[in-house]
Enzyme design. Structure first.
Site, PDB file in Angstrom:
ATOM      1  CE1 TYR A   1      36.537  33.934 -43.107  1.00 20.93           C
ATOM      2  CE2 TYR A   1      37.217  31.666 -42.711  1.00 20.93           C
ATOM      3  CZ  TYR A   1      37.520  33.012 -42.773  1.00 20.93           C
ATOM      4  OH  TYR A   1      38.801  33.444 -42.520  1.00 20.93           O
TER       5      TYR A   1
ATOM      6  CD  GLN B   1      40.164  40.620 -42.452  1.00 23.07           C
ATOM      7  OE1 GLN B   1      39.993  40.593 -41.230  1.00 23.07           O
ATOM      8  NE2 GLN B   1      41.254  40.152 -43.030  1.00 23.07           N
TER       9      GLN B   1
ATOM     10  CG  ASN C   1      40.843  32.687 -37.250  1.00 20.04           C
ATOM     11  OD1 ASN C   1      39.842  33.396 -37.119  1.00 20.04           O
ATOM     12  ND2 ASN C   1      41.924  33.115 -37.884  1.00 20.04           N
TER      13      ASN C   1
ATOM     14  CB  SER D   1      37.317  18.319 -34.757  1.00 23.85           C
ATOM     15  OG  SER D   1      36.680  17.240 -35.388  1.00 23.85           O
TER      16      SER D   1
ATOM     17  CD  GLN E   1      37.337  14.034 -36.586  1.00 28.72           C
ATOM     18  OE1 GLN E   1      37.010  15.204 -36.449  1.00 28.72           O
ATOM     19  NE2 GLN E   1      37.470  13.482 -37.784  1.00 28.72           N
TER      20      GLN E   1
ATOM     21  CG  HIS F   1      40.488  18.116 -37.570  1.00 30.70           C
ATOM     22  ND1 HIS F   1      40.464  18.780 -38.765  1.00 30.70           N
ATOM     23  CD2 HIS F   1      39.609  17.097 -37.687  1.00 30.70           C
ATOM     24  CE1 HIS F   1      39.612  18.189 -39.590  1.00 30.70           C
ATOM     25  NE2 HIS F   1      39.076  17.167 -38.959  1.00 30.70           N
TER      26      HIS F   1
ATOM     27  CD  GLU G   1      32.536  17.897 -34.959  1.00 33.15           C
ATOM     28  OE1 GLU G   1      32.508  18.594 -35.994  1.00 33.15           O
ATOM     29  OE2 GLU G   1      33.562  17.750 -34.259  1.00 33.15           O
ATOM     30  CG  HIS G   2      32.534  13.538 -36.017  1.00 31.74           C
ATOM     31  ND1 HIS G   2      33.471  14.500 -35.658  1.00 31.74           N
ATOM     32  CD2 HIS G   2      32.039  13.930 -37.210  1.00 31.74           C
ATOM     33  CE1 HIS G   2      33.543  15.411 -36.603  1.00 31.74           C
ATOM     34  NE2 HIS G   2      32.687  15.108 -37.563  1.00 31.74           N
TER      35      HIS G   2
ATOM     36  CG  ASP H   1      35.375  14.504 -41.790  1.00 32.55           C
ATOM     37  OD1 ASP H   1      34.399  14.977 -41.188  1.00 32.55           O
ATOM     38  OD2 ASP H   1      36.456  14.233 -41.233  1.00 32.55           O
TER      39      ASP H   1
ATOM     40  CD  GLU I   1      -2.320  39.886 -24.330  1.00 37.74           C
ATOM     41  OE1 GLU I   1      -2.062  40.618 -25.305  1.00 37.74           O
ATOM     42  OE2 GLU I   1      -1.928  38.716 -24.223  1.00 37.74           O
TER      43      GLU I   1
ATOM     44  CG  HIS J   1      -3.959  44.109 -30.450  1.00 40.88           C
ATOM     45  ND1 HIS J   1      -3.249  45.261 -30.274  1.00 40.88           N
ATOM     46  CD2 HIS J   1      -3.072  43.175 -30.886  1.00 40.88           C
ATOM     47  CE1 HIS J   1      -1.974  45.052 -30.576  1.00 40.88           C
ATOM     48  NE2 HIS J   1      -1.844  43.785 -30.961  1.00 40.88           N
TER      49      HIS J   1
END
Length: 430
Positions: A130, A191, A214, A237, A259, A262, A327-328, A361, A415, A420
């Protein structure tokens, strides 16, 4: 930006408040996404066309209006100026080279009784990536998601990208061409996630979905997980800079901006060991903000979730970083490789004053799809390994069956699983 001091008795509480981010699912978004996913699963292409026209303002009549071929991607690449073509190819080559080092290989070994054990590595058959296409275009996301899949040996890479008002971004499509994407559908939102997960008459069902989006895309990924795999559900971010005062203040200020620009809920934090240096960075930020096209977003981000933290020394700074699990993480210090050994939790570690986070990046090589919201405590960057599977290999010899069969029989009877036990016992000689 908020000012925190590790010597303050309230520091831990202030830090916890600073890092708090509401990750609870929005019930209304979940309801909408559930309806969309169910409709796409039921009506396939027809639902996909309807939602795309409604949400993206397009006028597709058939699914063919939403499909781009390899020829379309190549044409987009050829329309770009040569410098952009070169930049895309350079970034893709570096990302490919780095991810080649991550490939897992199959292995086997034999017990003393001749039993063979091992692990077989195979790529996923088909993946979906995506790529956001709303407020901004992200060719770097195409490369970072598609190239590891390509390196892993995935045969089909299906990309979905929304095209609001039907506007296609050549640099995004060119990145798909360079990164080896198989086919592109110009759809987005929940979708698109549903179509990839369930398949439609035209969109093939994939094995895994990766890439950012999003809140609706994130909710769709959560909903379809289990039907398909997903990479992660990423949050805003983040950047954390540890600076010892040897890096020019302007450089650090701009790294924080990189950052913050963003999103209004992105997070930028600076930890320093000198109040004078923190003040110097603040002065640089006050001056440089005047030059930023995304000034309003940066100011909102820094005001909402940004902070400067005064630590007593770099050891303490590293411990704070491990708690934040960013993250960074930029180690803008002398001898960064030594200090990196003290970092246990971070998505990516950028070492030294010349290593701006923005290089990661786009073109350094490692992946920019990274764990956020403190999940670096237990998760890792997107990589080649995310597009490979492991299958256990077991070939028991006749001699091995005698020993293992008795052990398995005892445990199976324990068991109360008689079949088995019998399956193992049938292979015993006595």
């Amino acid at each position: 930006m908020k000012k925190l001091d590790t010597q303050s008795p309230d520091f831990q509480a202030e830090l916890k408040t600073l890092l708090a981010f509401e990750t609870a699912q929005n019930r209304e978004i979940d309801r909408i996404v559930a309806d969309i996913c169910a409709d796409v699963q039921k009506r396939g292409d027809a639902a996909l066309i309807e939602y795309t026209n409604r949400f993206d303002g397009t006028s597709a009549q058939t699914i063919d209006d939403l499909i781009l071929t390899q020829d379309d991607l190549q044409s987009a690449f050829e329309r770009l100026p040569e410098n952009i073509q070169t930049a895309l190819k350079t970034a893709a080559r570096r990302v490919e080279s780095y991810h080649e080092h991550q490939k897992m290989e199959s292995w086997t070994y034999e017990d003393e009784d001749g039993t063979l054990l091992g692990q077989q590595i195979t790529p996923l058959d088909r993946v979906g990536i995506y790529v956001p296409g709303g407020k901004a275009a992200y060719p770097s996301s195409v490369i970072m998601n598609a190239m590891p899949a390509h390196v892993a040996g995935v045969k089909e890479i299906i990309m979905v990208v929304p095209t609001p008002k039907g506007e296609r971004n050549d640099i995004v499509l060119a990145a798909a061409f360079v990164a080896g994407v198989t086919k592109v559908f110009t759809v987005g939102g929940a979708q698109a996630g549903a179509a990839l997960a369930y398949g439609t008459e035209s969109v093939p069902q994939v094995d895994k979905i990766t890439g950012p989006g999003n809140a609706f895309v994130a909710a769709a990924k959560r909903r379809v997980f289990g039907v398909v795999g997903i990479d992660m559900v990423a949050g805003p971010s983040e950047i954390l800079v540890i600076a010892d005062g040897t890096t020019p203040a302007d450089w650090v200020a701009m790294d924080l901006f990189s950052q913050a620009e963003h999103d209004e809920i992105a997070q930028a934090i600076l930890i320093g060991t000198s109040q004078a240096y923190l003040d110097e960075v603040q002065t640089a930020m006050n001056r440089l903000i005047e030059t930023m096209p995304r000034r309003a977003i940066i100011e909102a981000s820094l005001g909402n979730r940004g902070a400067m933290i005064l630590a007593k020394d770099l050891d303490e700074a590293c411990e704070i970083a491990n708690y934040i699990s960013p993250e960074h993480l930029e180690l803008s210090v002398e001898n960064p490789q030594e200090w990196a050994k003290k970092i246990r939790h971070a998505g990516a570690i950028f070492m030294g004053r010349y290593t701006s986070e923005s290089l990661g990046d786009y073109c350094a090589g490692p992946n920019h799809v990274l764990p956020t919201s403190r999940t670096a405590r237990f998760s890792s960057p997107l990589g080649t390994y995310d597009f490979q599977k492991r299958s256990s290999l077991i070939q028991v010899s006749e001699q091995g069956a005698q020993k293992l069969g008795k052990t398995a029989s005892v445990l199976a009877h324990g068991e109360s699983l008689t079949a088995h036990a019998r399956a193992a016992e049938f292979r015993l000689k006595d």
